[in-house]
Structures are given as structure tokens and as C-alpha cells.
Design a protein around this motif. Structure first.
Motif, short mmCIF file in Angstrom:
data_model
loop_
_atom_site.label_atom_id
_atom_site.label_comp_id
_atom_site.label_asym_id
_atom_site.label_seq_id
_atom_site.Cartn_x
_atom_site.Cartn_y
_atom_site.Cartn_z
N SER A 93 -9.53 -8.68 -1.73
CA SER A 93 -10.03 -7.42 -1.18
C SER A 93 -8.94 -6.36 -1.15
O SER A 93 -9.17 -5.20 -1.53
CB SER A 93 -10.57 -7.66 0.23
N THR A 94 -7.73 -6.72 -0.70
CA THR A 94 -6.64 -5.75 -0.63
C THR A 94 -6.24 -5.28 -2.02
O THR A 94 -6.00 -4.09 -2.25
CB THR A 94 -5.42 -6.35 0.09
N PHE A 101 -8.86 -2.92 -3.30
CA PHE A 101 -8.82 -1.65 -2.57
C PHE A 101 -7.65 -0.79 -3.06
O PHE A 101 -7.81 0.42 -3.27
CB PHE A 101 -8.68 -1.92 -1.07
N ILE A 145 -10.37 -6.77 5.28
CA ILE A 145 -9.47 -5.62 5.42
C ILE A 145 -9.53 -5.11 6.85
O ILE A 145 -10.61 -4.86 7.38
CB ILE A 145 -9.86 -4.51 4.42
N GLN A 196 -9.98 3.03 3.99
CA GLN A 196 -9.90 1.69 4.58
C GLN A 196 -10.68 1.65 5.88
O GLN A 196 -11.35 0.65 6.18
CB GLN A 196 -8.45 1.29 4.81
N THR A 248 -14.81 -8.26 3.74
CA THR A 248 -13.65 -8.02 2.89
C THR A 248 -12.35 -8.59 3.44
O THR A 248 -11.44 -8.93 2.70
CB THR A 248 -13.43 -6.52 2.67
N LEU A 304 -14.37 1.56 4.99
CA LEU A 304 -14.74 0.26 4.43
C LEU A 304 -14.88 -0.78 5.53
O LEU A 304 -15.84 -1.56 5.55
CB LEU A 304 -13.71 -0.18 3.40
N ASN A 305 -13.93 -0.80 6.46
CA ASN A 305 -14.01 -1.77 7.55
C ASN A 305 -15.26 -1.54 8.40
O ASN A 305 -15.97 -2.49 8.76
CB ASN A 305 -12.75 -1.66 8.42
N LYS A 309 0.84 -1.21 0.00
CA LYS A 309 0.00 0.00 0.00
C LYS A 309 0.87 1.25 0.00
O LYS A 309 0.66 2.18 -0.79
CB LYS A 309 -0.93 0.00 1.22
#
Length: 375
Positions: A173-174, A177, A343, A326, A341, A329-330, A130
Motif C-alpha cells: 500500500s505504501t 501510494f 496506511i 493520505q 490499505t 485515503l485513510n 515519503k
């Protein structure tokens, strides 16, 4: 005779102090994360490791490493960071490939996303990817700005290489993202939507196909659409987390009082840790968290938009987007507003790689704040 700041490449008249409000937001988020682990994980840690503070002590150790990384990226001269960039990008790619090697990579539930160092210590290379992707894109965007060209083939190629390697780890998922945050960075530097329509046209059916080909991914989507049918099977995590959030009410059940509900969430210390915070602190605690997260986002964007260095500006923008989106999303997954996901929640979820990379990103944002224009 010119005067110079601590960093030799920055004249003092172009140097500002770090953004205090942003640093306060970082410390508060980290503190809330540690508090939540302390509140919600003793039962799980006692059951798994016979040490009810196992996750807390382990997170503290990773925190020392993470804050060292924060200081490193906050004080590192930008010119030096750009010189180190090839090592960061290539190193993260190599780590992602190493995770695929049997015997070195640690496979869990059919996915090879971790590298085992020793005993119970593992790292997750996709987390380091990332930061590498943000720095890689920021560097190329800055070079294109200086040359007056807008060729996106090289940035796109690099982005797709990272995503492909992460997909090979079965970390869908990662990878997705990072792809979305990368596109946000593309638009921030002036890319037009029309340039990406062919890619989007191909990407959407590809994503649908990848979900359909993996039974566990398909089950997650079906469980999201029909949660009532899977609340005791594949959708149990979501059902239990939503029950814990509801049980928190307005004021919460207090420290320790809500652990009986949280304990029923499998591996609460990872992706569903936010449910523990909501259960213990209620709507008031949730509001406080989102207030601090919003402060983090606003101050981070202010740094990115007013930074005199284009490279630092792109870097700060990408890092802010990584952490903020992130987090959203979580929380959406935990609340049942998005499919599962896998994450983690930045600053909260137990995991050394996520915490270290998050703090390193915060250090890069603080570095950018050093050359913010004065109001």
C-alpha cells in the motif's frame, strides 16, 4: 548595504513571514489527533500495557521530536537542504534495506517494515522514504527546469528504486501510494500523460498480479466487494469502524461515551482511529476535521504555487499531496469507500515515524512560505 533575514541566504526584501493560516491548520490537526488518542485508546492501552495513557504519552514524546524536525526544516536554508539531500535519500534507502535484515528488522504479520531500536521503540523506514522521494524529485525537476531539458529517466529510476525496496518489505500500500503521488509531481512539472502510457499499461496488470499472488491482499479486495460475507472475519475492521461511525450520529456520543463501540475495533489506535473520532464527535466533528484538512490543503497549495524558488515549490506541492491524499485515503478505508490499505491517518494514528515525517513535511512547506510572493 544589503539587509538580511535570519537565514543568511535570503535577502530580507525576498523574505516573508510564515503562512499563519497553514501553521494554525497544522496545530489544529495535531491537537485533534492527540485529543482522539486520549478519547479512544484508554481501554486498548489498559488491556495491552496496563497503562491507559500509554499511546497518548508515547505520541507526546514523538511529537517533541516531530516539532523539532518541523522547526529544523522550516528554518534550514534551501541551499543547505540540497546539500544534505544525498544523505537523506541514501539514508532512507539504507534504512529500508536494514528493515529486511533478520534480527534487526522487526517482522509483523509476515511483513518486514520496521526496525527495532530498543524495547518497544521501532521506526518504519517507508515513512521516511515519503519525504526522501519528494525532495529527490523536487531537486531533479528544478535542475531540469534550469537546464531547459525534460528528461524523466533519472526521476523515474529513482522513484522505482524506492518503490521496489518498499515492495520487498511487503508494504504494498505504501509503495503504491508513493508511486501515485510521484506521478502527480511529474505532471505538476509538465510531464505529458502520453509519456507514461507504456508505464501505466505495464503497471496495472502488475498491480493486479501482486494482489492476486498474496492471499491477504486478495481477501481485502474481496471483503471490500462483498463486505456482508466477511464482516465477522477478514472484513471485521471495516464492519466495526462503520458501525462506530454510524453510532456517532450528528452530535456524537461525547468524550468517553463511545468507547464501548470503539473498543471493539482491533488496534483502533492505528489505521482506524478516525472511526473513534466520528463515534465520539459525530457528523459535526467529522465536518470540523475535513474543514481543517481543507484549510491545510488550500494554504499549502497557495504556498507551492506562489513560491519564488522552484525547488521549494515542488517540495511544498509534494508534501501537501502526501499528507492530504493520505488523509483522504485513510478516511475512505475507514468509511468503507476503499479496500483496507494499512496506511495511517496523518496526525491521528499512533506511530512515531508517521508523526515525525508528517511534521517534517509541514516544516518544509513552512520553509517554502518564507519566499512566497506578496499579494
Amino acid at each position: 548595504m544589503p539587509r538580511y533575514a535570519f537565514q543568511a541566504d535570503r535577502p530580507i526584501d525576498k523574505y516573508n513571514k510564515s503562512d499563519v493560516f497553514f501553521m494554525v491548520a497544522v496545530l489544529l490537526l495535531w491537537g485533534l489527533g492527540m485529543t482522539t488518542l486520549f478519547i479512544c485508546t484508554p481501554n486498548t492501552a489498559e488491556r495491552l500495557f496496563r497503562n491507559k495513557y500509554y499511546f497518548v504519552t508515547r505520541q507526546l514524546v514523538w511529537s517533541f521530536i516531530g516539532f523539532a524536525g518541523l522547526v529544523f526544516f522550516a528554518l534550514l536554508p534551501l541551499a543547505t537542504l540540497r546539500k544534505l539531500l544525498p544523505f537523506i535519500v541514501i539514508g532512507s534507502l539504507v534504512l529500508c534495506f536494514i528493515a529486511l535484515i533478520p534480527g534487526i528488522g522487526s517482522e509483523r504479520k509476515g511483513a518486514s517494515r520496521w526496525i527495532r531500536l530498543f524495547n518497544r521503540v521501532t521506526i518504519q523506514p517507508s515513512e521516511f522514504a515519503k519525504l526522501a522521494v519528494v525532495l529527490f524529485l523536487a531537486n531533479l525537476f528544478d535542475k531540469q527546469r534550469e537546464s531547459g531539458q525534460k528528461e524523466f529517466y533519472y526521476p523515474l529510476t529513482g522513484l522505482f528504486i524506492f518503490i521496489l525496496v518498499i515492495f520487498l518489505q511487503r508494504d504494498f500500500s505504501t509503495g503504491l501510494f508513493i508511486f501515485l503521488v510521484g506521478f502527480v509531481m511529474f505532471f505538476s512539472c509538465g510531464a505529458r500523460m502520453s509519456w507514461f502510457l507504456p508505464i501505466v499499461t505495464i503497471a496495472i496488470p502488475s498491480i493486479v498480479l501482486m494482489i492476486a499472488l498474496e492471499p491477504y491482499r486478495l481477501n481485502r479486495v474481496i471483503a471490500f466487494v462483498h463486505p456482508e460475507l466477511f464482516k465477522l472475519t477478514s472484513g471485521y475492521q471495516e464492519f466495526a469502524s462503520q458501525r462506530s461511525i454510524t453510532a456517532g450520529g450528528i452530535w456524537g456520543n461525547g468524550v468517553g461515551a463511545g468507547l464501548t463501540e470503539v473498543f471493539k475495533i482491533p488496534e483502533v489506535q492505528t489505521d482506524y482511529i478516525f472511526a473513534g473520532w466520528a463515534d465520539s464527535m459525530g457528523l459535526v466533528g467529522v465536518t470540523i476535521y475535513f474543514g481543517i484538512l481543507l484549510l491545510f490543503f488550500i494554504r499549502g497549495l497557495k504556498i507551492a504555487f506562489t513560491c519564488k524558488s522552484a525547488f521549494a515549490s515542488y517540495t511544498a506541492f509534494g508534501c501537501v499531496c502526501m499528507v492530504f491524499f493520505q488523509s483522504l485515503l485513510n478516511c475512505a478505508v475507514v468509511c468503507g469507500a476503499a479496500p483496507t490499505t494499512g496506511i495511517p491517518l496523518p496526525f491521528f494514528s499512533s506511530g512515531g515515524s508517521s508523526l515525525v515525517v508528517t511534521l517534517c513535511m509541514c516544516g518544509a512547506i513552512i520553509n517554502a512560505s518564507h519566499c512566497v510572493a506578496e499579494d
